[in-house]
Design a protein around this motif. Structure first.
Motif, PDB file in Angstrom:
ATOM      1  N   TYR A   1      33.044  31.971-120.060  1.00 32.64           N
ATOM      2  CA  TYR A   1      34.006  31.302-119.184  1.00 32.64           C
ATOM      3  C   TYR A   1      33.854  29.797-119.331  1.00 32.64           C
ATOM      4  CZ  TYR A   1      36.754  30.336-115.000  1.00 32.64           C
ATOM      5  OH  TYR A   1      37.715  29.901-114.121  1.00 32.64           O
ATOM      6  N   THR A   2      34.959  29.131-119.660  1.00 36.60           N
ATOM      7  CA  THR A   2      34.850  27.687-119.855  1.00 36.60           C
ATOM      8  C   THR A   2      35.551  26.907-118.749  1.00 36.60           C
ATOM      9  OG1 THR A   2      36.758  27.905-121.303  1.00 36.60           O
ATOM     10  CG2 THR A   2      34.611  27.741-122.364  1.00 36.60           C
ATOM     11  N   GLY A   3      36.071  27.607-117.770  1.00 34.12           N
ATOM     12  CA  GLY A   3      36.691  26.891-116.652  1.00 34.12           C
ATOM     13  C   GLY A   3      38.200  27.013-116.665  1.00 34.12           C
ATOM     14  N   GLU A   4      38.775  26.812-115.522  1.00 27.98           N
ATOM     15  CA  GLU A   4      40.240  26.829-115.381  1.00 27.98           C
ATOM     16  C   GLU A   4      40.848  28.128-115.913  1.00 27.98           C
ATOM     17  OE1 GLU A   4      41.914  23.848-114.293  1.00 27.98           O
ATOM     18  OE2 GLU A   4      39.931  22.979-113.967  1.00 27.98           O
ATOM     19  N   GLY A   5      40.167  29.220-115.696  1.00 22.63           N
ATOM     20  CA  GLY A   5      40.720  30.509-116.124  1.00 22.63           C
ATOM     21  C   GLY A   5      40.648  30.761-117.615  1.00 22.63           C
ATOM     22  N   GLN A   6      39.928  29.949-118.348  1.00 20.56           N
ATOM     23  CA  GLN A   6      39.854  30.117-119.801  1.00 20.56           C
ATOM     24  C   GLN A   6      38.557  30.780-120.234  1.00 20.56           C
ATOM     25  OE1 GLN A   6      42.441  29.257-121.749  1.00 20.56           O
ATOM     26  NE2 GLN A   6      43.443  28.712-119.841  1.00 20.56           N
ATOM     27  N   TRP A   7      38.696  31.676-121.182  1.00 24.30           N
ATOM     28  CA  TRP A   7      37.517  32.349-121.728  1.00 24.30           C
ATOM     29  C   TRP A   7      37.459  32.121-123.229  1.00 24.30           C
ATOM     30  CZ3 TRP A   7      34.098  35.362-118.769  1.00 24.30           C
ATOM     31  CH2 TRP A   7      34.486  35.548-117.436  1.00 24.30           C
ATOM     32  N   GLU A   8      36.293  31.750-123.711  1.00 20.23           N
ATOM     33  CA  GLU A   8      36.120  31.546-125.142  1.00 20.23           C
ATOM     34  C   GLU A   8      35.516  32.808-125.733  1.00 20.23           C
ATOM     35  OE1 GLU A   8      33.973  27.808-126.558  1.00 20.23           O
ATOM     36  OE2 GLU A   8      32.550  29.436-126.926  1.00 20.23           O
ATOM     37  N   VAL A   9      36.010  33.222-126.880  1.00 19.92           N
ATOM     38  CA  VAL A   9      35.541  34.491-127.461  1.00 19.92           C
ATOM     39  C   VAL A   9      34.780  34.261-128.762  1.00 19.92           C
ATOM     40  CG1 VAL A   9      36.239  36.730-128.359  1.00 19.92           C
ATOM     41  CG2 VAL A   9      37.563  35.669-126.537  1.00 19.92           C
ATOM     42  N   LYS A  10      33.609  34.871-128.843  1.00 14.89           N
ATOM     43  CA  LYS A  10      32.882  34.866-130.116  1.00 14.89           C
ATOM     44  C   LYS A  10      32.686  36.330-130.488  1.00 14.89           C
ATOM     45  CE  LYS A  10      30.190  30.638-129.821  1.00 14.89           C
ATOM     46  NZ  LYS A  10      28.952  30.121-129.261  1.00 14.89           N
ATOM     47  N   LYS A  11      32.836  36.616-131.756  1.00 13.47           N
ATOM     48  CA  LYS A  11      32.722  38.028-132.124  1.00 13.47           C
ATOM     49  C   LYS A  11      31.656  38.220-133.190  1.00 13.47           C
ATOM     50  CE  LYS A  11      35.979  41.822-132.725  1.00 13.47           C
ATOM     51  NZ  LYS A  11      37.272  42.221-133.264  1.00 13.47           N
ATOM     52  N   ILE A  12      30.869  39.237-133.009  1.00 11.05           N
ATOM     53  CA  ILE A  12      29.906  39.617-134.046  1.00 11.05           C
ATOM     54  C   ILE A  12      30.467  40.885-134.667  1.00 11.05           C
ATOM     55  CG2 ILE A  12      27.533  40.272-134.535  1.00 11.05           C
ATOM     56  CD1 ILE A  12      26.753  38.988-131.867  1.00 11.05           C
ATOM     57  N   ASN A  13      31.005  40.746-135.859  1.00  8.22           N
ATOM     58  CA  ASN A  13      31.597  41.912-136.500  1.00  8.22           C
ATOM     59  C   ASN A  13      30.534  42.763-137.156  1.00  8.22           C
ATOM     60  OD1 ASN A  13      34.482  41.806-136.119  1.00  8.22           O
ATOM     61  ND2 ASN A  13      34.326  39.829-137.162  1.00  8.22           N
ATOM     62  N   ASN A  14      30.800  44.033-137.201  1.00  6.63           N
ATOM     63  CA  ASN A  14      29.873  44.955-137.866  1.00  6.63           C
ATOM     64  C   ASN A  14      28.441  44.837-137.387  1.00  6.63           C
ATOM     65  OD1 ASN A  14      31.413  46.556-139.526  1.00  6.63           O
ATOM     66  ND2 ASN A  14      31.777  44.801-140.879  1.00  6.63           N
ATOM     67  N   ALA A  15      28.278  44.708-136.111  1.00  4.48           N
ATOM     68  CA  ALA A  15      26.919  44.683-135.572  1.00  4.48           C
ATOM     69  C   ALA A  15      26.269  46.039-135.834  1.00  4.48           C
ATOM     70  CB  ALA A  15      26.953  44.384-134.088  1.00  4.48           C
ATOM     71  N   HIS A  16      27.057  47.092-135.629  1.00  3.44           N
ATOM     72  CA  HIS A  16      26.563  48.440-135.934  1.00  3.44           C
ATOM     73  C   HIS A  16      27.652  49.174-136.695  1.00  3.44           C
ATOM     74  CE1 HIS A  16      23.046  48.425-133.217  1.00  3.44           C
ATOM     75  NE2 HIS A  16      23.780  47.657-132.441  1.00  3.44           N
TER      76      HIS A  16
END
Lengths: 611, 320
Positions: free
Chosen positions: B134-149
């Motif tokens: 959550y970065t504020g003002e209703g915004q969410w930042e997304v990071k993805k780890i692909n192929n973790a499993h």
């Protein structure tokens, strides 16, 4: 590793039948949730009727009992007193203090028992009455065990007086013994008996006692041998009893309510000067003889037997299993630890066991909305894991009222639990912000020393001001004091308010300098500069010249700085244009005012001597 | 003595998959195959339905409460590949954010320690783990780890926050440099430890299971330098992994028990002294570590017919 003494007990949760469905669970802060589920995650459920119930289960429900609460409260005071007993005290004085503590605990148990007994009698619902009565018997058993432990482990009565203590013990807990004594005393040779039993404990030494008793015992035996009382079988059996003949004693079994009564009576007649180390032999055999192979020992019997065998560890272990809460074992073990008994009895983990039990007990207290405060003190006296346990538990206390929150905070602050203080203050600050109580939010963030949050709240204040033209919570802002330094934004808020105050008090020169410094020192956020400059307008328009030439140049510089780099934040075009219009007008007005002021200032400064 | 103190009738129309108490034990969130998420007020043995949240288009697998300092926030994940974040605003619960970045069912959601901010980890059957911050003002930042499993990720669990170095208070309010870590369990029979060092990267692989890992649970910190993770698997085994020193990075597994059936769920009590294990044998067993490092089963909680017997006592074995 020692094996488990038995299979772990199984608790059944009433629920929908079904070997088909599985049980899901999770932990709450003080309880457990279970419900039926199917772990095999499939998209289509198998149309098995599912149970919509979730069961919340807990141990330590005794915490909720009204009457036991008194037990917890009063024993808490005794516990604290015990911890504070001067470590330097040794020998007799220490022992007498410890005995006193033990007696205090017991009197608390008895008081509780008495109260519960009253409630049991008065209960309208027979089921309730039975429940209370069973509680009374549990408490009674607890007191019985504690008393015995006091005699054997704490008082450490030496041979001789030991039996007297045991007699008292039995007499206290078993009423019928009185009738038996009456029987004995009513026999032949009462004078001999009287003189024997009316001993003031100190005037005779152990050997004197033993000698006297031996003499009397031999005389009795002679009477039996000579069949002096052959004519009266009743008197003969009495004689046998007085000689400690087990068979004779057992014939009177109905008068003896239990095996330990039998034990003490037996000792009374066969070995009144019994030494503590010999007790266990008599104990085991008394138990066996009394039960006579007809029934097996109950948990209480095992506990008492373990005590007679001076196996403290076993006593504690059995009590832990038999009792429904940790109160008893925690307090008793703590007391025994203070008597330095846990080490001397070669337990692998000595005082660790004390701590383990106290931790369990205290954790249970935290389940209760007000008893948790007692738990805090118990954690304090657990040197290894007390602090961290307290940290984990105290954060979970629901802060429904400000009073409770303050109480919790005070406890954390006293113990320098800064992480918890910060976390709790932050929670309260957030709640306040959501309810628009900005003043409250600000004071919580100051208490939490949370600069980021203070900045956030200050921004809200400033935004409110821009919208409404006035400040809320002036009192708080006016009296920030050194707390103002927590965050730049907060400092700005405080100073800005100060500016307004000065203006209100007509201290225009001071107000002007402050206003300027807010911009030049960069404390004021850029977004606020326009407002500040607009605030400067009335000062510029005053009849008297307030801003000096130098200051006016500064202001102009700020204005140019501001207008040259206008931030564009994704506003719509029309909005932008409108804003531009307003902006431009404002800027124009300011430029005009500043120019006029500059002119006047220069003139005034130029002709200073003249005015 | 264990007693049932409350029975909450959720009125879910289908199987319940998760039930979570909030931080204080005053509210209960449940989710079900009936696609709804429900929230109850369970104070004082009562139950009051506060919210019945609809928004998912498939069975909802898990719910997770965020730390109260961020307000009343609940996350839910579902077969419909979405993660929804619900928030209570002015007394009513509403959908605050929806994350649809996965290609397959999202199986697990877990909030990070509050010290890191408001961060949610989501594990999915598409093998990826996404992290919403959550970065504020209703915004969410997304990071993805692909192929973790490979094949899929079944569970995620965060490590407790530990400030590296000394635990000195930072009065100026600067955020100390945390090393964020979490553990994930997947269909590749592995447990992976992921660490953020600028970027998220796989720090370790823990191998011991011979079948899909169904759940992982990182134990709360009790101030000791040891870290502990519990894992359970389709292979019926539950392992306790310990790492004695934050820097040494060697994790050693100890077999808690081999059950006769799949073990689905493991969870630590808040003071980390009891591990609860739920298995296919319809029981929940409670385990405690004894002084010599052995794990001992202290109680069985068994679903079944009949009333709760008031005299059933929990076998409180003293630590031996």
């Amino acid at each position: 590793m020692e094996e488990l003494d038995g299979e772990p007990t199984v608790t059944l949760i009433p629920g929908v039948n079904s070997k088909k469905n599985q049980m899901y669970f999770d932990w709450g802060p003080g309880e457990m949730l279970v419900c039926e589920t199917s772990f095999n995650k499939k998209e289509k459920s198998e149309m098995v009727p599912s149970c919509p119930f979730i069961y919340i289960i807990r141990k330590d429900v005794d915490v909720y009992s009204q009457i036991l609460r008194k037990l917890f409260n009063e024993s808490h005071g005794i516990f604290l007193g015990l911890q504070r007993i001067d470590e330097e005290l040794t020998g007799k004085s220490r022992k007498s203090q410890l005995v006193r503590v033990s007696k205090n605990y017991r009197s608390v148990i008895r008081a509780c028992m008495e109260e519960m007994h009253q409630v049991a009698i008065a209960a309208k619902d027979p089921a309730n009455g039975r429940q209370f009565s069973s509680q009374v018997s549990i408490l009674s058993a607890m007191e019985l065990i504690w008393n015995l432990c006091e005699i054997l482990f704490i008082e450490v009565a030496p041979a001789g007086p030991l039996l007297l203590h045991l007699l008292d013990w039995v007499r206290l807990h078993v009423c019928e013994v009185d009738s038996l004594s009456a029987d004995v005393l009513g026999s032949e040779n009462p004078s001999k008996h009287d003189s024997f039993w009316n001993l003031p404990g100190n005037t005779q030494t152990l050997t004197e006692l033993e000698l006297k008793w031996q003499h009397w015992h031999e005389e009795c035996e002679r009477y039996l041998q000579d069949s002096t009382f052959a004519t009266s079988p009743h008197l003969e059996s009495l004689l046998k009893i007085m000689l400690g003949d087990e068979a004779a004693l057992l014939e009177q079994k109905e008068l003896l309510s239990n095996w330990y009564h039998f034990l003490v009576t037996r000792l009374l007649y066969s070995n009144p000067t019994v030494k503590p180390i010999d007790l266990h032999y008599y104990a085991q055999s008394s138990l066996d003889l009394f039960l006579g192979g007809e029934s097996s020992p109950e948990p209480l019997d095992n506990i008492l037997l373990a005590a007679f065998e001076f196996d403290i560890h076993q006593v504690i272990k059995e009590c832990s299993i038999a009792l429904s809460n940790w109160w008893f074992v925690a307090h008793l073990t703590d007391l025994l630890d203070h008597c330095k008994l846990l080490q001397s009895h070669n337990l692998y983990f000595g005082s660790n066991m004390r701590e383990f039990l106290l931790l369990e007990y205290a954790s249970g207290l935290f389940a209760h909305p007000s008893l948790w405060q007692l738990g805090v003190d118990y954690f304090d006296y657990c040197p290894e894991l007390g602090r961290v346990s307290l940290e984990l538990h105290i954060e979970r206390i629901p802060l429904n009222t400000e009073q409770k929150a303050l109480k919790v905070l005070r406890i954390c602050e006293q113990r320098q639990m800064t992480e918890q203080v910060r976390s709790i203050c932050k929670i309260l600050a957030m709640k306040a912000v959501r309810n628009n109580r900005l003043g409250s939010a600000l004071s919580w963030s100051i208490r939490a020393k949370d600069a980021a949050f203070a900045t956030l709240v200050s921004d809200r204040f400033l935004r409110d001001y821009c919208e409404r033209g006035c400040f809320s919570d002036l009192d708080l802002i006016d009296n920030l004091g050194p707390a103002m330094m927590l965050s730049d934004r907060l400092t700005f808020l405080g100073k800005y308010r100060e500016f307004h105050r000065m203006y209100g008090e007509k201290r225009f020169a001071d107000a002007a300098s402050l206003l300027l410094s807010l911009m030049t020192s960069r404390i004021a956020p850029r977004s606020f500069w326009m407002t500040l400059l607009t605030d400067a307008l009335p000062l510029l328009e005053q009849k008297q010249v307030i801003f000096s030439a130098e200051q006016t140049y500064e202001l102009m510089r700020c204005l140019e700085d501001l207008t040259s780099r206008r931030p564009v934040h994704g506003e719509s075009d029309t909005e932008q244009l409108q804003d531009d219009d307003i902006e431009t007008t404002k800027v124009e007005m300011l430029r005009l005012s500043l120019a006029r002021n500059l002119a006047r200032a220069i003139i005034r400064e130029g002709s200073l001597e003249g005015s | 003595m264990v007693s049932v103190i409350n029975t909450v009738d959720t009125s879910h129309e289908d199987m319940i998959h998760d039930a979570q108490m909030d931080y204080y034990g005053t509210r209960l969130a449940t989710c079900s195959s009936d696609r709804s998420v429900k929230i109850f007020d369970v104070r004082n043995g009562g139950q009051i339905l506060i919210a019945d949240l609809r928004g998912h288009e498939g069975p909802v697998w898990q719910v997770a409460w965020a730390h109260p300092m961020y307000g009343n926030i609940l996350a839910s994940c579902s077969y419909d590949r979405k993660v929804i974040i619900w928030r209570e605003e002015n007394g009513t619960w509403e959908k605050s954010h929806e994350h649809a970045g996965h290609d397959s069912s999202v199986n697990s959601v877990c909030w990070a320690p509050h010290d890191y901010g408001l961060i949610l980890a989501c594990g999915s059957s598409d093998g990826a783990i996404s992290l919403l911050t959550y970065t504020g003002e209703g915004q969410w930042e997304v990071k993805k780890i692909n192929n973790a499993h490979t094949i899929g990720c079944n569970a995620v669990s965060w490590a407790p926050a530990v400030v590296p170095g000394s635990l000195i208070d930072h009065p100026s309010g600067q955020k100390p440099n945390y090393i964020k870590r979490f553990a994930s369990g997947g269909c590749d029979n592995l447990i992976k430890l992921e660490e953020e060092d600028g970027q998220w990267k796989e720090e370790q692989k823990l191998e011991a299971h011979s079948d899909w890992v169904r759940d992982v649970a990182w134990a709360p910190s009790i101030g000791l330098p040891t870290s502990t993770i519990a894992s359970c698997s389709q292979d019926g085994r539950v392992f306790i992994w310990t790492c004695d020193d934050a820097s040494s990075n060697t994790w050693s597994p100890k077999l808690l028990h081999k059950f006769n059936d799949v073990v689905w769920h493991v969870s630590w009590s808040i003071t980390a002294n009891i591990l609860a294990v739920s298995g296919g044998d319809n029981k929940v067993t409670l385990w405690k570590e004894s002084v010599d490092g052995q794990w001992v089963c202290i109680s069985d909680v068994n679903k079944g017919q009949g009333s709760v017997s008031a005299s059933v006592t929990e076998g409180q074995q003293n630590e031996q």
